[in-house]
Design a protein around this motif. Structure first.
Motif, PDB file in Angstrom:
ATOM      1  N   ASP A 267      11.965  -0.732  -4.043  1.00  0.00           N
ATOM      2  CA  ASP A 267      11.193   0.457  -3.662  1.00  0.00           C
ATOM      3  C   ASP A 267      10.419   0.205  -2.378  1.00  0.00           C
ATOM      4  OD1 ASP A 267      12.109   1.759  -5.901  1.00  0.00           O
ATOM      5  OD2 ASP A 267      10.264   1.523  -7.059  1.00  0.00           O
ATOM      6  N   GLN A 268       9.859  -0.994  -2.233  1.00  0.00           N
ATOM      7  CA  GLN A 268       9.113  -1.303  -1.007  1.00  0.00           C
ATOM      8  C   GLN A 268      10.043  -1.366   0.200  1.00  0.00           C
ATOM      9  OE1 GLN A 268       6.089  -4.445  -1.452  1.00  0.00           O
ATOM     10  NE2 GLN A 268       5.932  -3.920  -3.621  1.00  0.00           N
ATOM     11  N   ILE A 269      11.249  -1.873   0.006  1.00  0.00           N
ATOM     12  CA  ILE A 269      12.225  -1.852   1.099  1.00  0.00           C
ATOM     13  C   ILE A 269      12.610  -0.413   1.432  1.00  0.00           C
ATOM     14  CG2 ILE A 269      14.546  -2.548   1.804  1.00  0.00           C
ATOM     15  CD1 ILE A 269      14.188  -5.071   0.117  1.00  0.00           C
ATOM     16  N   TYR A 270      12.696   0.432   0.422  1.00  0.00           N
ATOM     17  CA  TYR A 270      12.961   1.863   0.652  1.00  0.00           C
ATOM     18  C   TYR A 270      11.885   2.459   1.561  1.00  0.00           C
ATOM     19  CZ  TYR A 270      12.916   6.884  -0.288  1.00  0.00           C
ATOM     20  OH  TYR A 270      12.884   8.248  -0.155  1.00  0.00           O
ATOM     21  N   TYR A 271      10.610   2.173   1.262  1.00  0.00           N
ATOM     22  CA  TYR A 271       9.539   2.706   2.110  1.00  0.00           C
ATOM     23  C   TYR A 271       9.573   2.085   3.507  1.00  0.00           C
ATOM     24  CZ  TYR A 271       7.607   5.042  -1.961  1.00  0.00           C
ATOM     25  OH  TYR A 271       7.435   5.858  -3.059  1.00  0.00           O
ATOM     26  N   PHE A 272       9.971   0.845   3.598  1.00  0.00           N
ATOM     27  CA  PHE A 272      10.137   0.219   4.917  1.00  0.00           C
ATOM     28  C   PHE A 272      11.181   0.974   5.731  1.00  0.00           C
ATOM     29  CE2 PHE A 272      12.418  -3.016   7.512  1.00  0.00           C
ATOM     30  CZ  PHE A 272      11.394  -3.399   8.358  1.00  0.00           C
ATOM     31  N   GLN A 273      12.273   1.312   5.104  1.00  0.00           N
ATOM     32  CA  GLN A 273      13.361   1.981   5.825  1.00  0.00           C
ATOM     33  C   GLN A 273      13.039   3.438   6.140  1.00  0.00           C
ATOM     34  OE1 GLN A 273      16.696   1.196   3.210  1.00  0.00           O
ATOM     35  NE2 GLN A 273      17.159  -0.736   4.212  1.00  0.00           N
TER      36      GLN A 273
ATOM     37  N   LYS B   1       0.822  -1.210   0.000  1.00  0.00           N
ATOM     38  CA  LYS B   1       0.000   0.000   0.000  1.00  0.00           C
ATOM     39  C   LYS B   1       0.859   1.265   0.000  1.00  0.00           C
ATOM     40  CE  LYS B   1      -4.494  -1.247   1.975  1.00  0.00           C
ATOM     41  NZ  LYS B   1      -5.427  -1.027   3.109  1.00  0.00           N
ATOM     42  N   LEU B   2       1.936   1.267   0.783  1.00  0.00           N
ATOM     43  CA  LEU B   2       2.830   2.426   0.799  1.00  0.00           C
ATOM     44  C   LEU B   2       3.459   2.637  -0.576  1.00  0.00           C
ATOM     45  CD1 LEU B   2       4.618   1.939   4.240  1.00  0.00           C
ATOM     46  CD2 LEU B   2       2.877   3.646   3.685  1.00  0.00           C
TER      47      LEU B   2
ATOM     48  N   GLY C 283       4.483   6.929  -1.194  1.00  0.00           N
ATOM     49  CA  GLY C 283       4.914   7.688  -0.025  1.00  0.00           C
ATOM     50  C   GLY C 283       3.930   8.721   0.472  1.00  0.00           C
ATOM     51  N   LYS C 284       2.724   8.740  -0.075  1.00  0.00           N
ATOM     52  CA  LYS C 284       1.745   9.765   0.319  1.00  0.00           C
ATOM     53  C   LYS C 284       0.909   9.353   1.523  1.00  0.00           C
ATOM     54  CE  LYS C 284       1.337  11.807  -4.306  1.00  0.00           C
ATOM     55  NZ  LYS C 284       2.290  10.904  -4.995  1.00  0.00           N
ATOM     56  N   LEU C 285       1.142   8.177   2.057  1.00  0.00           N
ATOM     57  CA  LEU C 285       0.472   7.736   3.281  1.00  0.00           C
ATOM     58  C   LEU C 285       1.475   7.728   4.422  1.00  0.00           C
ATOM     59  CD1 LEU C 285      -1.640   4.700   1.969  1.00  0.00           C
ATOM     60  CD2 LEU C 285      -2.474   6.984   2.548  1.00  0.00           C
ATOM     61  N   SER C 286       0.992   8.031   5.619  1.00  0.00           N
ATOM     62  CA  SER C 286       1.841   8.012   6.805  1.00  0.00           C
ATOM     63  C   SER C 286       1.698   6.684   7.527  1.00  0.00           C
ATOM     64  CB  SER C 286       1.462   9.155   7.758  1.00  0.00           C
ATOM     65  OG  SER C 286       2.077   8.985   9.017  1.00  0.00           O
ATOM     66  N   PHE C 287       2.812   5.957   7.669  1.00  0.00           N
ATOM     67  CA  PHE C 287       2.737   4.702   8.411  1.00  0.00           C
ATOM     68  C   PHE C 287       2.351   4.946   9.865  1.00  0.00           C
ATOM     69  CE2 PHE C 287       4.745   1.566  11.221  1.00  0.00           C
ATOM     70  CZ  PHE C 287       4.059   0.431  10.802  1.00  0.00           C
ATOM     71  N   ALA C 288       2.644   6.110  10.375  1.00  0.00           N
ATOM     72  CA  ALA C 288       2.362   6.387  11.786  1.00  0.00           C
ATOM     73  C   ALA C 288       0.876   6.280  12.102  1.00  0.00           C
ATOM     74  CB  ALA C 288       2.883   7.772  12.171  1.00  0.00           C
ATOM     75  N   ASP C 289       0.030   6.879  11.249  1.00  0.00           N
ATOM     76  CA  ASP C 289      -1.379   6.951  11.647  1.00  0.00           C
ATOM     77  C   ASP C 289      -2.375   7.069  10.500  1.00  0.00           C
ATOM     78  OD1 ASP C 289      -0.801   9.491  10.805  1.00  0.00           O
ATOM     79  OD2 ASP C 289      -1.137  10.470  12.738  1.00  0.00           O
ATOM     80  N   SER C 290      -1.973   6.863   9.255  1.00  0.00           N
ATOM     81  CA  SER C 290      -2.949   6.966   8.158  1.00  0.00           C
ATOM     82  C   SER C 290      -4.063   5.940   8.336  1.00  0.00           C
ATOM     83  CB  SER C 290      -2.267   6.740   6.809  1.00  0.00           C
ATOM     84  OG  SER C 290      -1.534   7.875   6.413  1.00  0.00           O
ATOM     85  N   PRO C 291      -5.319   6.393   8.385  1.00  0.00           N
ATOM     86  CA  PRO C 291      -6.426   5.450   8.601  1.00  0.00           C
ATOM     87  C   PRO C 291      -6.618   4.472   7.449  1.00  0.00           C
ATOM     88  CG  PRO C 291      -7.261   7.648   8.095  1.00  0.00           C
ATOM     89  CD  PRO C 291      -5.787   7.786   8.285  1.00  0.00           C
TER      90      PRO C 291
END
Length: 308
Positions: free
Chosen positions: A65-71, A13-14, A19-27
């Protein structure tokens, strides 16, 4: 008791959101940090998944790219999230921290190049499913009618897993591939599968498969996807627990775990819609099983059977 969830698709999804969603709290994310903490999830596995619609030559980059978003989105912006790269890292987590482990759902991104698998290992991938649902250069998946098992290259991949203490995930394999893995793999696991005896779906495991996995010391993590639970329009937590009951009847009480598949499923169990309400399952299990058994299902069975 901290929950260990062996499968989610939040990285996919990220990646789709660029990168337009926040892993911290995006519903929009079933498995954001806020919900992991609220739901008592102590360790979350993060699958790298490249869709079959993607051209073969683009899949390796999509995985990177997905590992990039993970990091950058999961780890760097959220100090509570701690990457697990060694099996002893599970024991080092402090209160308020959540372990994060990379997994690979299908080896399509590596083509036929084990050097790419080595790179994924160096970046922290610790569990690998050889396929998603279709056939690739390593194995036939659950939706491949020829049921051809592992290729010679697939056997090399499993050998690599054995040498590097990587879990070989059987959840998306056809039956022929499953039995080849059980024969070859030192560390087999089913990250998100249910009982075929209760719902005859190709993604679920037959009794003889589950028993073979238990005998090999592997854990079987029940999945919250309603399509793999029953064929009713409304699915409840007790419906999922029937699959746990069945696997226990096969001798798996010390081999059962959880693998939600959050962010990869469109239909949800009532009361188990996202990671933040994960404890609803734990509380319901405590009505039917001892606290020791439920601690096992939540995560201790996995910890007991993990590579050392």
């Amino acid at each position: 008791m901290g929950i260990i969830d062996l499968h989610c698709d939040v990285l996919y999804k990220l990646w789709l959101a660029e990168g337009k969603l926040s892993f911290a709290d995006s519903p929009e994310l079933d498995t954001n940090k806020q919900r992991l903490l609220e739901g008592g999830v102590k360790v979350q596995s993060f699958a790298i998944f490249t869709p079959p619609s993607l051209k073969a030559e683009h899949r390796f980059q999509a995985a990177l790219d997905q590992i990039y978003y993970f990091q950058t989105e999961v780890l760097a912006k959220n100090p509570e999230m701690k990457q697990i790269k060694d099996w002893s890292d599970f024991d080092k987590l402090q209160d308020g921290e959540v372990g994060a482990m990379l997994t690979l759902e299908g080896v399509e991104p590596i083509g036929n190049d084990l050097k790419k698998l080595q790179l994924f290992y160096e970046l922290g991938v610790r569990a690998v499913g050889l396929t998603w649902n279709y056939a690739n250069l390593a194995a036939d998946g659950a939706d491949e009618p020829r049921n051809g098992g592992l290729s010679l290259f697939g056997r090399e991949v499993v050998k690599f897993h054995n040498e590097h203490k990587i879990l070989t995930d059987v959840s998306h394999l056809c039956e022929g591939s499953f039995w080849d893995v059980i024969e070859l793999a030192k560390y087999p696991v089913a990250s998100h599968s249910n009982a075929r005896a209760l719902l005859d779906h190709q993604r679920n495991l037959r009794d003889e498969q589950a028993k073979a996995l238990f005998e090999k010391g592997g854990t079987l993590h029940v999945v919250y996807c309603t399509w793999f639970i029953n064929d009713q329009e409304t699915v409840t937590i007790p419906d999922l627990i029937k699959h746990i009951d069945h696997f226990c009847s096969l001798g798996g009480v010390r081999n059962i775990g959880l693998g939600s598949d959050f962010d990869g499923i469109n239909t949800k169990i009532v009361g188990l819609e996202h990671a933040g309400v994960s404890y609803n399952l734990i509380n319901e299990l405590l009505k039917h099983y001892s606290e020791e058994e439920v601690r096992g299902f939540a995560g201790e069975n996995f910890l007991r059977n993990r590579p050392s």
